[in-house]
Design a protein around this motif. Structure first.
Motif, PDB file in Angstrom:
ATOM      1  N   SER A 269     -13.379   4.284  -3.198  1.00 20.29           N
ATOM      2  CA  SER A 269     -13.268   2.823  -3.272  1.00 20.29           C
ATOM      3  C   SER A 269     -12.904   2.317  -1.876  1.00 20.29           C
ATOM      4  N   PRO A 270     -13.895   2.038  -1.016  1.00 19.99           N
ATOM      5  CA  PRO A 270     -13.658   1.734   0.399  1.00 19.99           C
ATOM      6  C   PRO A 270     -12.906   0.434   0.648  1.00 19.99           C
ATOM      7  N   HIS A 271     -12.793  -0.418  -0.361  1.00 20.27           N
ATOM      8  CA  HIS A 271     -12.116  -1.699  -0.156  1.00 20.27           C
ATOM      9  C   HIS A 271     -10.716  -1.743  -0.764  1.00 20.27           C
ATOM     10  N   MET A 272     -10.214  -0.583  -1.193  1.00 21.44           N
ATOM     11  CA  MET A 272      -8.829  -0.480  -1.617  1.00 21.44           C
ATOM     12  C   MET A 272      -7.996   0.003  -0.424  1.00 21.44           C
ATOM     13  N   LEU A 273      -6.714   0.225  -0.615  1.00 25.28           N
ATOM     14  CA  LEU A 273      -5.860   0.696   0.471  1.00 25.28           C
ATOM     15  C   LEU A 273      -6.370   2.012   1.055  1.00 25.28           C
ATOM     16  N   SER A 274      -6.212   2.178   2.370  1.00 26.17           N
ATOM     17  CA  SER A 274      -6.637   3.424   3.011  1.00 26.17           C
ATOM     18  C   SER A 274      -5.695   4.574   2.691  1.00 26.17           C
ATOM     19  N   ASN A 275      -4.455   4.248   2.330  1.00 18.39           N
ATOM     20  CA  ASN A 275      -3.445   5.262   2.044  1.00 18.39           C
ATOM     21  C   ASN A 275      -2.328   4.613   1.249  1.00 18.39           C
ATOM     22  N   ASP A 276      -1.638   5.383   0.416  1.00 18.40           N
ATOM     23  CA  ASP A 276      -0.599   4.813  -0.448  1.00 18.40           C
ATOM     24  C   ASP A 276       0.795   4.810   0.164  1.00 18.40           C
ATOM     25  N   SER A 277       0.991   5.484   1.291  1.00 16.70           N
ATOM     26  CA  SER A 277       2.312   5.507   1.916  1.00 16.70           C
ATOM     27  C   SER A 277       2.436   4.316   2.867  1.00 16.70           C
ATOM     28  N   ILE A 278       3.123   3.255   2.408  1.00 20.75           N
ATOM     29  CA  ILE A 278       3.201   1.988   3.142  1.00 20.75           C
ATOM     30  C   ILE A 278       4.422   2.010   4.052  1.00 20.75           C
ATOM     31  N   GLN A 279       4.208   1.724   5.357  1.00 25.46           N
ATOM     32  CA  GLN A 279       5.295   1.811   6.323  1.00 25.46           C
ATOM     33  C   GLN A 279       5.604   0.496   7.024  1.00 25.46           C
ATOM     34  N   ALA A 280       4.697  -0.474   6.966  1.00 30.79           N
ATOM     35  CA  ALA A 280       4.931  -1.762   7.623  1.00 30.79           C
ATOM     36  C   ALA A 280       4.039  -2.819   7.002  1.00 30.79           C
ATOM     37  N   VAL A 281       4.566  -4.052   6.894  1.00 30.23           N
ATOM     38  CA  VAL A 281       3.809  -5.179   6.362  1.00 30.23           C
ATOM     39  C   VAL A 281       4.090  -6.402   7.235  1.00 30.23           C
ATOM     40  N   LEU A 282       3.056  -7.177   7.530  1.00 34.10           N
ATOM     41  CA  LEU A 282       3.221  -8.377   8.343  1.00 34.10           C
ATOM     42  C   LEU A 282       2.168  -9.414   7.975  1.00 34.10           C
ATOM     43  N   GLU A 283       2.599 -10.673   7.824  1.00 38.93           N
ATOM     44  CA  GLU A 283       1.662 -11.792   7.684  1.00 38.93           C
ATOM     45  C   GLU A 283       1.627 -12.530   9.021  1.00 38.93           C
ATOM     46  N   ASP A 284       0.437 -12.638   9.640  1.00 44.89           N
ATOM     47  CA  ASP A 284       0.354 -13.268  10.950  1.00 44.89           C
ATOM     48  C   ASP A 284       0.291 -14.785  10.837  1.00 44.89           C
ATOM     49  N   ASN A 285       0.228 -15.463  11.990  1.00 40.50           N
ATOM     50  CA  ASN A 285       0.278 -16.924  11.984  1.00 40.50           C
ATOM     51  C   ASN A 285      -0.992 -17.569  11.449  1.00 40.50           C
ATOM     52  N   GLN A 286      -2.018 -16.766  11.198  1.00 41.98           N
ATOM     53  CA  GLN A 286      -3.240 -17.262  10.568  1.00 41.98           C
ATOM     54  C   GLN A 286      -3.250 -17.005   9.066  1.00 41.98           C
ATOM     55  N   GLY A 287      -2.156 -16.473   8.554  1.00 37.85           N
ATOM     56  CA  GLY A 287      -2.054 -16.208   7.122  1.00 37.85           C
ATOM     57  C   GLY A 287      -2.669 -14.900   6.681  1.00 37.85           C
ATOM     58  N   VAL A 288      -3.030 -14.048   7.633  1.00 40.04           N
ATOM     59  CA  VAL A 288      -3.630 -12.747   7.310  1.00 40.04           C
ATOM     60  C   VAL A 288      -2.521 -11.717   7.106  1.00 40.04           C
ATOM     61  N   LEU A 289      -2.593 -10.966   6.019  1.00 34.92           N
ATOM     62  CA  LEU A 289      -1.612  -9.926   5.737  1.00 34.92           C
ATOM     63  C   LEU A 289      -2.132  -8.587   6.243  1.00 34.92           C
ATOM     64  N   TRP A 290      -1.286  -7.912   7.048  1.00 35.56           N
ATOM     65  CA  TRP A 290      -1.603  -6.596   7.585  1.00 35.56           C
ATOM     66  C   TRP A 290      -0.665  -5.563   6.952  1.00 35.56           C
ATOM     67  N   VAL A 291      -1.218  -4.418   6.589  1.00 35.45           N
ATOM     68  CA  VAL A 291      -0.448  -3.355   5.944  1.00 35.45           C
ATOM     69  C   VAL A 291      -0.649  -2.069   6.729  1.00 35.45           C
ATOM     70  N   GLY A 292       0.457  -1.534   7.275  1.00 36.65           N
ATOM     71  CA  GLY A 292       0.399  -0.277   7.999  1.00 36.65           C
ATOM     72  C   GLY A 292       0.761   0.883   7.097  1.00 36.65           C
ATOM     73  N   THR A 293      -0.036   1.930   7.122  1.00 34.37           N
ATOM     74  CA  THR A 293       0.176   3.098   6.271  1.00 34.37           C
ATOM     75  C   THR A 293       0.225   4.365   7.124  1.00 34.37           C
ATOM     76  N   GLN A 294       0.467   5.492   6.464  1.00 35.10           N
ATOM     77  CA  GLN A 294       0.447   6.770   7.173  1.00 35.10           C
ATOM     78  C   GLN A 294      -0.966   7.162   7.583  1.00 35.10           C
ATOM     79  N   TYR A 295      -1.959   6.502   6.995  1.00 36.60           N
ATOM     80  CA  TYR A 295      -3.327   6.744   7.431  1.00 36.60           C
ATOM     81  C   TYR A 295      -4.080   5.414   7.461  1.00 36.60           C
ATOM     82  N   GLY A 296      -3.913   4.708   8.556  1.00 39.34           N
ATOM     83  CA  GLY A 296      -4.716   3.521   8.780  1.00 39.34           C
ATOM     84  C   GLY A 296      -3.990   2.197   8.646  1.00 39.34           C
ATOM     85  N   LEU A 297      -4.538   1.204   9.353  1.00 46.76           N
ATOM     86  CA  LEU A 297      -4.096  -0.176   9.263  1.00 46.76           C
ATOM     87  C   LEU A 297      -5.046  -0.910   8.334  1.00 46.76           C
ATOM     88  N   ASN A 298      -4.490  -1.750   7.437  1.00 46.10           N
ATOM     89  CA  ASN A 298      -5.293  -2.458   6.449  1.00 46.10           C
ATOM     90  C   ASN A 298      -5.135  -3.964   6.619  1.00 46.10           C
TER      91      ASN A 298
END
Length: 375
Positions: A62-91
């Motif tokens: 499922s290429p449009h789901m999370l790249s990895n389940d181990s979540i290490q960082a989350v950030l919403e930028d000033n454009q309202g985009v949510l970024w999720v950092g994992t042990q394997y990849g940025l989402n």
């Protein structure tokens, strides 16, 4: 007993009142007031009003789901985009479609990430997205949709040479003057100079202070008058004045009950009223600048656990604490002795009324990990 409880079925992992996994790595409140709770088994979108979770997990094929389940960082930028950092990849999360775009290193693309293991995320005042990894620092060029690796190295205390690309970036902060500071795993605090090259901070005041170049940094916040508060896992809390290079060290001293409750500091946070809160392996600490002392808050005051991995202030002024036994939340304040059970007349004391969330409140497990907070 003063606590709010929720119930759920622990045997049903799809239960919307249950977190996906026991280990919580990060808590983030977005601009809409919702909480994103990153765990070792995916990310949960929590609606406090309803007490329900929306679950997002990695799915094979499922290429449009999370790249990895181990979540290490989350950030919403000033454009309202949510970024999720994992042990394997940025989402990158696409809210309207409930789908993710993945970013990972590629040997055929020089403008890809330097590492797939994302350890920290930060957006500066100019809207630049900084990505800390286990192999250095990247910044995202939105216009060209490229990731640029920050090159360079620095000399250590013993004269050795270290490439930034070999360093794990645990925390990122932009100070009031626009400079970028990096917390690292084992190399202490590093600054980026005006040309974007890393420089170690070697300043120290006396033998009681610790070298900032040898510490494991867990967090950085900026106080007043150029003071950076640096929480470390091995050297307590460090106050570093970036204007004067003066360093002060705060550690646990058994003979002094108003010292830091533990030298293993997992988190540091300054709330909107200017109060500094310090989370340790042995309780929460409130720093009093006037007396240069700490007040300790532990299970005796209602905390669900004394191990405080993360501290977050929500938009209503409540503090959220991630601990080894779930989440505690409270609104800091003072009450007069007449309104409390205190025997000291005419004095004010700190008032802590906690609401605790644990397994009985919809959390699938109670254990949280260092870095478990963000807003």
């Amino acid at each position: 007993d003063g606590f709010t409880r929720y119930t759920h079925d622990l045997d049903d992992p799809d239960n919307p009142e249950t977190l996906l996994h026991a280990a919580v790595n990060t808590i983030y409140q977005d601009k809409s007031g919702y909480y994103w709770i990153g765990t070792g088994g995916g990310i949960n979108l929590f609606n406090l009003r309803t007490g329900r979770f929306l679950h997002f997990q990695h799915r094979i094929n499922s290429p449009h789901m999370l790249s990895n389940d181990s979540i290490q960082a989350v950030l919403e930028d000033n454009q309202g985009v949510l970024w999720v950092g994992t042990q394997y990849g940025l989402n990158r999360y696409h809210a309207g479609a409930d789908r993710f775009t993945h970013f990972v290193p590629s040997s055929s693309n020089q403008f890809s990430l330097s590492s797939s293991n994302i350890t920290s995320l930060y957006e500066d005042s100019e809207g630049t997205l900084w990505i800390g990894t286990t192999r250095g620092l990247n910044r995202y060029d939105r216009e060209n949709r490229q990731f640029l690796t920050i090159e360079g190295g620095f000399l250590t205390q013993d004269g050795g040479s270290v490439s930034l690309n070999s360093v794990t970036i645990t925390a990122i902060l932009q100070d009031a003057d626009g400079s970028i500071w990096l917390g690292t795993d084992g190399y202490g605090l590093i600054s980026l100079n005006t040309i974007g090259k890393p420089e170690p901070i070697l300043a120290y005041e006396d033998t009681a202070s610790r070298f900032l170049s040898n510490t494991v940094v867990s967090g950085i916040v900026e106080g007043e008058d150029g003071l950076l508060w640096v929480s470390t896992l091995n050297e307590g809390l460090i106050g570093f004045n970036r204007l004067t290079s003066k360093v002060e060290s705060y550690i646990y001293i058994s003979e002094y009950p108003d010292s830091l409750s533990s030298s293993q500091v997992l988190s540091v946070y300054q709330d909107t009223s200017g109060i500094l809160w310090v989370g340790t392996m042995d309780g929460l600490n409130r720093y009093d600048l006037e007396t240069n002392s700490f007040s300790r808050i532990t299970g005796r005051e209602g905390l669900t656990s004394d191990t405080i991995h993360g501290i977050l202030e929500d938009y209503m002024g409540n503090l959220w604490l991630s601990t080894n036994a779930g989440i505690s939340t409270f609104k800091p304040g003072l009450v007069s002795a007449a309104d409390s059970d205190s025997e000291s007349e005419g004095q004010e004391e700190l008032n802590y009324k906690f609401i605790n969330f644990d397994r009985q409140d919809g959390l699938q497990g109670n254990a949280f990990t260092t870095g478990a907070y963000y807003q």
